[in-house]
Design an enzyme around this catalytic site. Structure first.
Site, short mmCIF file in Angstrom:
data_model
loop_
_atom_site.label_atom_id
_atom_site.label_comp_id
_atom_site.label_asym_id
_atom_site.label_seq_id
_atom_site.Cartn_x
_atom_site.Cartn_y
_atom_site.Cartn_z
N GLU A 175 0.82 -1.21 0.00
CA GLU A 175 0.00 0.00 0.00
C GLU A 175 0.86 1.26 0.00
OE1 GLU A 175 0.75 1.71 2.95
OE2 GLU A 175 1.88 -0.09 3.48
N GLU B 163 4.56 -0.46 1.72
CA GLU B 163 4.73 -0.39 0.26
C GLU B 163 4.75 -1.76 -0.40
OE1 GLU B 163 8.26 1.73 -0.78
OE2 GLU B 163 7.75 3.53 0.35
#
Length: 365
Positions: A176, A319
């Site tokens: 994300e 991430e």
């Protein structure tokens, strides 16, 4: 997609293939090694067999979906980074220069950034545009989104997983990018598990003591005011979640639907996985935990999922940065399963193991 159609889609998801898992266990027992000596690699190979239906698996093509969205709660001063970082880091992820994308590029893993709710404008054709809205509402004042928007985000994630399957991907990872999403993730985790604030709300990317206290107060206030239904993960996501979280949960559900192994990254990723499993318990069979995030709350979600991470690296970047490392562990499990000789192949009489196998003596625990 309406609620009934969504529920019907989830009901069609089948759990892992028990017969294939039994066959994988029998194969593991035949390999020339002390029983259980490859530990979790053996468990992973058995789980992969349950996912695919056969014991000889390969992790050949990998993809990490990074779901990017802004969260209205940043207006409450719960993050040290400005909202603009979501947009810029989403772009940087496509350039291969962030932590996650640099690691993924090194190993040859594909990383796909998907905009499901970035608030600011940008120009970057490499970002897949599936924007639902320009960020969520501020959960300190109102629900993050409508139920229909939550369903749209879930459907978006499931559709992405289905596309990966069509593209020949053999293992997925979920990450994300969204400033403020440790706040929303903590709220979702507390709503689903009933855990205490001190076990769920961490410092995220790093905040001052004052901002940290404010963050905990915001989460507690949002839960008290919005009263998400702990028995309905869609309601929880709609009231205190984020577009990134909901779409990530959708990818986990879609991986189960498409019978793909899917690797969890860190705190936000594991909370999204918990949402997926609360919506469809069979989805649990398709999950692999890469690393134990240093962020507070990860352990709570992992325990709720009965998952043990395979790596302990004190990472908390997010991430999707843990996914490339998780892929390598899956590859190792496949390599051992497919490449090792059996006792018969190695011309070893395994009779000496009979009493050990009978009494389970090889286990220390």
């Amino acid at each position: 997609m309406n609620r009934d159609a969504f529920s019907a889609r989830l009901a069609a998801i089948r759990p892992a293939d028990a017969a294939a898992m039994d066959a994988a266990r029998r194969r593991q027992a035949q390999l020339a090694k002390p029983p259980g000596s490859l530990g979790k690699l053996e468990d992973i190979s058995v789980q992969l067999a349950g996912i695919t239906g056969h014991i000889d698996n390969e992790i050949e093509k990998t993809r990490i979906y990074v779901l990017a969205a802004d969260n209205g709660v940043v207006a409450e001063g719960v993050s040290s980074a400005p909202q603009s970082v979501t947009r810029q880091q989403a772009i940087n992820l496509t350039r291969g220069v962030t932590g996650a994308s640099a690691i993924a590029r090194h190993f040859g893993d594909e990383l796909v950034v998907v905009d499901v709710g970035i608030a600011e404008d940008y120009t970057c054709p490499q970002i897949v545009n599936r924007r639902i809205a320009r960020g969520t509402n501020n959960i300190a004042r109102e629900p993050a989104m409508t139920v229909q928007q939550a369903l749209t985000a879930l459907d978006t994630g499931m559709t992405l997983a289905a596309q990966a399957k069509r593209d020949g991907v053999t293992a997925l990872g979920v990450g994300e990018m969204g400033i403020g999403n440790t706040t929303t993730s903590a709220a979702v985790l507390m709503a689903l598990t009933g855990c205490a604030s001190e076990d769920a709300v961490g410092r995220g990317g790093g905040v001052t003591d004052e901002a940290f206290a404010r963050k905990r107060a915001v989460v507690a206030g949002a839960l008290a005011n919005l009263r998400p239904d702990a028995n309905d993960a869609v309601d929880v996501l709609a009231k205190v979640g984020g577009f990134d979280l909901a779409a990530m949960a959708g990818v986990f559900l879609g991986a189960a639907e498409s019978r793909l192994p899917v690797v969890i990254d860190g705190f936000i990723s594991v909370v999204a996985a918990l949402c997926a499993v609360r919506l469809c318990p069979a989805a649990r069979d398709f999950l692999f935990s890469s690393h134990g995030s240093y962020e507070r709350g990860y352990a709570v979600a992992a325990r709720a999922l009965s998952l043990t991470p395979v790596l302990a690296l004190e990472m908390r970047l997010g991430e999707g940065s843990g996914c490339p490392l998780g892929f390598r562990v899956l590859e190792a499990a496949c390599a051992a399963m497919n490449g090792m000789a059996t006792f018969e192949d190695a011309r070893i009489d395994d009779g000496y193991l009979a009493p050990i196998r009978k009494k389970d003596c090889f286990r220390n625990r």
